[in-house]
Design a protein around this motif. Structure first.
Motif, PDB file in Angstrom:
ATOM      1  N   SER A  29       0.862  -1.180   0.000  1.00 43.56           N
ATOM      2  CA  SER A  29       0.000   0.000   0.000  1.00 43.56           C
ATOM      3  C   SER A  29       0.895   1.226   0.000  1.00 43.56           C
ATOM      4  CB  SER A  29      -0.869   0.011   1.269  1.00 43.56           C
ATOM      5  OG  SER A  29      -1.384   1.298   1.518  1.00 43.56           O
ATOM      6  N   ASP A  30       0.543   2.225  -0.804  1.00 46.08           N
ATOM      7  CA  ASP A  30       1.336   3.461  -0.804  1.00 46.08           C
ATOM      8  C   ASP A  30       1.194   4.191   0.531  1.00 46.08           C
ATOM      9  OD1 ASP A  30      -1.335   4.258  -1.240  1.00 46.08           O
ATOM     10  OD2 ASP A  30      -0.718   6.023  -2.365  1.00 46.08           O
ATOM     11  N   ARG A  31       0.189   3.854   1.296  1.00 46.05           N
ATOM     12  CA  ARG A  31      -0.076   4.514   2.566  1.00 46.05           C
ATOM     13  C   ARG A  31       0.526   3.751   3.755  1.00 46.05           C
ATOM     14  NH1 ARG A  31      -3.803   8.439   3.514  1.00 46.05           N
ATOM     15  NH2 ARG A  31      -4.456   8.640   5.671  1.00 46.05           N
ATOM     16  N   ASP A  32       0.421   2.420   3.734  1.00 48.40           N
ATOM     17  CA  ASP A  32       0.829   1.608   4.888  1.00 48.40           C
ATOM     18  C   ASP A  32       2.039   0.719   4.637  1.00 48.40           C
ATOM     19  OD1 ASP A  32      -1.246   2.700   6.344  1.00 48.40           O
ATOM     20  OD2 ASP A  32      -2.578   0.994   6.084  1.00 48.40           O
ATOM     21  N   GLY A  33       2.556   0.698   3.409  1.00 46.25           N
ATOM     22  CA  GLY A  33       3.735  -0.113   3.129  1.00 46.25           C
ATOM     23  C   GLY A  33       3.398  -1.561   2.827  1.00 46.25           C
ATOM     24  N   ALA A  34       4.313  -2.460   3.177  1.00 51.43           N
ATOM     25  CA  ALA A  34       4.181  -3.887   2.856  1.00 51.43           C
ATOM     26  C   ALA A  34       2.950  -4.485   3.530  1.00 51.43           C
ATOM     27  CB  ALA A  34       5.432  -4.634   3.287  1.00 51.43           C
ATOM     28  N   LEU A  35       2.171  -5.246   2.743  1.00 51.45           N
ATOM     29  CA  LEU A  35       0.971  -5.896   3.261  1.00 51.45           C
ATOM     30  C   LEU A  35       1.109  -7.407   3.319  1.00 51.45           C
ATOM     31  CD1 LEU A  35      -1.762  -3.821   1.395  1.00 51.45           C
ATOM     32  CD2 LEU A  35      -0.873  -3.485   3.713  1.00 51.45           C
ATOM     33  N   GLY A  36       2.004  -7.974   2.521  1.00 44.10           N
ATOM     34  CA  GLY A  36       2.195  -9.412   2.563  1.00 44.10           C
ATOM     35  C   GLY A  36       2.730  -9.966   1.265  1.00 44.10           C
ATOM     36  N   ASN A  37       2.978 -11.271   1.280  1.00 44.20           N
ATOM     37  CA  ASN A  37       3.528 -11.989   0.125  1.00 44.20           C
ATOM     38  C   ASN A  37       2.683 -13.222  -0.147  1.00 44.20           C
ATOM     39  OD1 ASN A  37       5.759 -10.229   0.186  1.00 44.20           O
ATOM     40  ND2 ASN A  37       6.830 -11.566   1.602  1.00 44.20           N
ATOM     41  N   GLY A  38       2.630 -13.623  -1.416  1.00 45.54           N
ATOM     42  CA  GLY A  38       1.955 -14.854  -1.785  1.00 45.54           C
ATOM     43  C   GLY A  38       0.687 -14.631  -2.568  1.00 45.54           C
ATOM     44  N   GLY A  39       0.015 -15.721  -2.888  1.00 43.67           N
ATOM     45  CA  GLY A  39      -1.168 -15.664  -3.731  1.00 43.67           C
ATOM     46  C   GLY A  39      -2.435 -15.239  -3.026  1.00 43.67           C
ATOM     47  N   THR A  40      -2.511 -15.466  -1.706  1.00 46.42           N
ATOM     48  CA  THR A  40      -3.676 -15.060  -0.933  1.00 46.42           C
ATOM     49  C   THR A  40      -3.196 -14.301   0.295  1.00 46.42           C
ATOM     50  OG1 THR A  40      -4.909 -16.996  -1.653  1.00 46.42           O
ATOM     51  CG2 THR A  40      -5.747 -15.853   0.287  1.00 46.42           C
ATOM     52  N   ILE A  41      -3.684 -13.067   0.432  1.00 49.78           N
ATOM     53  CA  ILE A  41      -3.260 -12.215   1.539  1.00 49.78           C
ATOM     54  C   ILE A  41      -4.510 -11.619   2.179  1.00 49.78           C
ATOM     55  CG2 ILE A  41      -1.931 -10.162   2.181  1.00 49.78           C
ATOM     56  CD1 ILE A  41      -0.266 -10.743  -0.437  1.00 49.78           C
ATOM     57  N   VAL A  42      -4.630 -11.767   3.494  1.00 51.21           N
ATOM     58  CA  VAL A  42      -5.752 -11.194   4.233  1.00 51.21           C
ATOM     59  C   VAL A  42      -5.205 -10.054   5.089  1.00 51.21           C
ATOM     60  CG1 VAL A  42      -7.593 -11.614   5.904  1.00 51.21           C
ATOM     61  CG2 VAL A  42      -6.925 -13.421   4.302  1.00 51.21           C
ATOM     62  N   VAL A  43      -5.819  -8.875   4.955  1.00 54.15           N
ATOM     63  CA  VAL A  43      -5.354  -7.690   5.667  1.00 54.15           C
ATOM     64  C   VAL A  43      -6.528  -7.065   6.415  1.00 54.15           C
ATOM     65  CG1 VAL A  43      -4.292  -5.412   5.400  1.00 54.15           C
ATOM     66  CG2 VAL A  43      -3.628  -7.264   3.878  1.00 54.15           C
ATOM     67  N   SER A  44      -6.313  -6.731   7.684  1.00 52.69           N
ATOM     68  CA  SER A  44      -7.347  -6.050   8.461  1.00 52.69           C
ATOM     69  C   SER A  44      -6.789  -4.829   9.179  1.00 52.69           C
ATOM     70  CB  SER A  44      -7.977  -7.004   9.481  1.00 52.69           C
ATOM     71  OG  SER A  44      -6.991  -7.484  10.374  1.00 52.69           O
ATOM     72  N   THR A  45      -5.601  -4.380   8.750  1.00 54.47           N
ATOM     73  CA  THR A  45      -4.904  -3.308   9.457  1.00 54.47           C
ATOM     74  C   THR A  45      -4.726  -2.036   8.624  1.00 54.47           C
ATOM     75  OG1 THR A  45      -2.800  -4.269   8.759  1.00 54.47           O
ATOM     76  CG2 THR A  45      -3.633  -4.923  10.925  1.00 54.47           C
ATOM     77  N   LEU A  46      -5.459  -1.893   7.520  1.00 51.58           N
ATOM     78  CA  LEU A  46      -5.295  -0.705   6.692  1.00 51.58           C
ATOM     79  C   LEU A  46      -5.767   0.536   7.440  1.00 51.58           C
ATOM     80  CD1 LEU A  46      -6.499  -2.011   3.211  1.00 51.58           C
ATOM     81  CD2 LEU A  46      -4.155  -1.550   3.938  1.00 51.58           C
ATOM     82  N   SER A  47      -4.985   1.589   7.333  1.00 53.08           N
ATOM     83  CA  SER A  47      -5.339   2.843   7.988  1.00 53.08           C
ATOM     84  C   SER A  47      -6.437   3.565   7.206  1.00 53.08           C
ATOM     85  CB  SER A  47      -4.102   3.731   8.107  1.00 53.08           C
ATOM     86  OG  SER A  47      -3.594   4.045   6.821  1.00 53.08           O
ATOM     87  N   VAL A  48      -7.099   4.497   7.877  1.00 58.23           N
ATOM     88  CA  VAL A  48      -8.162   5.283   7.249  1.00 58.23           C
ATOM     89  C   VAL A  48      -7.571   6.146   6.143  1.00 58.23           C
ATOM     90  CG1 VAL A  48      -9.855   7.116   7.658  1.00 58.23           C
ATOM     91  CG2 VAL A  48      -9.567   5.291   9.332  1.00 58.23           C
ATOM     92  N   GLY A  49      -8.243   6.202   5.005  1.00 57.69           N
ATOM     93  CA  GLY A  49      -7.819   7.040   3.889  1.00 57.69           C
ATOM     94  C   GLY A  49      -7.823   6.275   2.579  1.00 57.69           C
ATOM     95  N   THR A  50      -7.292   6.922   1.554  1.00 56.68           N
ATOM     96  CA  THR A  50      -7.213   6.334   0.222  1.00 56.68           C
ATOM     97  C   THR A  50      -5.905   5.569   0.081  1.00 56.68           C
ATOM     98  OG1 THR A  50      -8.529   8.122  -0.690  1.00 56.68           O
ATOM     99  CG2 THR A  50      -7.227   6.840  -2.251  1.00 56.68           C
ATOM    100  N   HIS A  51      -6.007   4.360  -0.415  1.00 58.79           N
ATOM    101  CA  HIS A  51      -4.841   3.500  -0.625  1.00 58.79           C
ATOM    102  C   HIS A  51      -4.733   3.145  -2.094  1.00 58.79           C
ATOM    103  CE1 HIS A  51      -4.109   2.302   3.648  1.00 58.79           C
ATOM    104  NE2 HIS A  51      -5.359   2.732   3.744  1.00 58.79           N
TER     105      HIS A  51
END
Length: 79
Positions: A29-51
């Motif tokens: 994410s341009d806002r939060d940086g690295a989100l993960g690696n691999g074919g399936t990634i689950v994220v629940s920590t994105l900050s408020v705003g446009t990503h």
């Protein structure tokens, strides 16, 4: 999406010589940086705003490709 909600990213990447290379994908994410690696990634920590979320993959020959999506994360109390 609302902050704290989980989002599932499914990344499918294939190469004519290497076959499936999804496991080599990197999600950022341009806002939060690295989100993960691999074919399936689950994220629940994105900050408020446009990503702008970019998936990148490099094959075994060093050739790379990427795709970007834009998503909006709203404050849990918004709306």
């Amino acid at each position: 999406m609302v902050e704290g909600s989980a989002i599932n990213f499914t990344l499918n990447a294939t190469d004519p010589e290497d076959g499936t290379v999804s496991q080599r994908a990197v999600l950022r994410s341009d806002r939060d940086g690295a989100l993960g690696n691999g074919g399936t990634i689950v994220v629940s920590t994105l900050s408020v705003g446009t990503h702008h979320v970019t998936a990148s993959v490099t094959d075994l020959d060093g050739n790379d490709a990427s795709a970007t999506i834009t998503l909006q994360v709203a404050s849990r109390g918004a709306g």
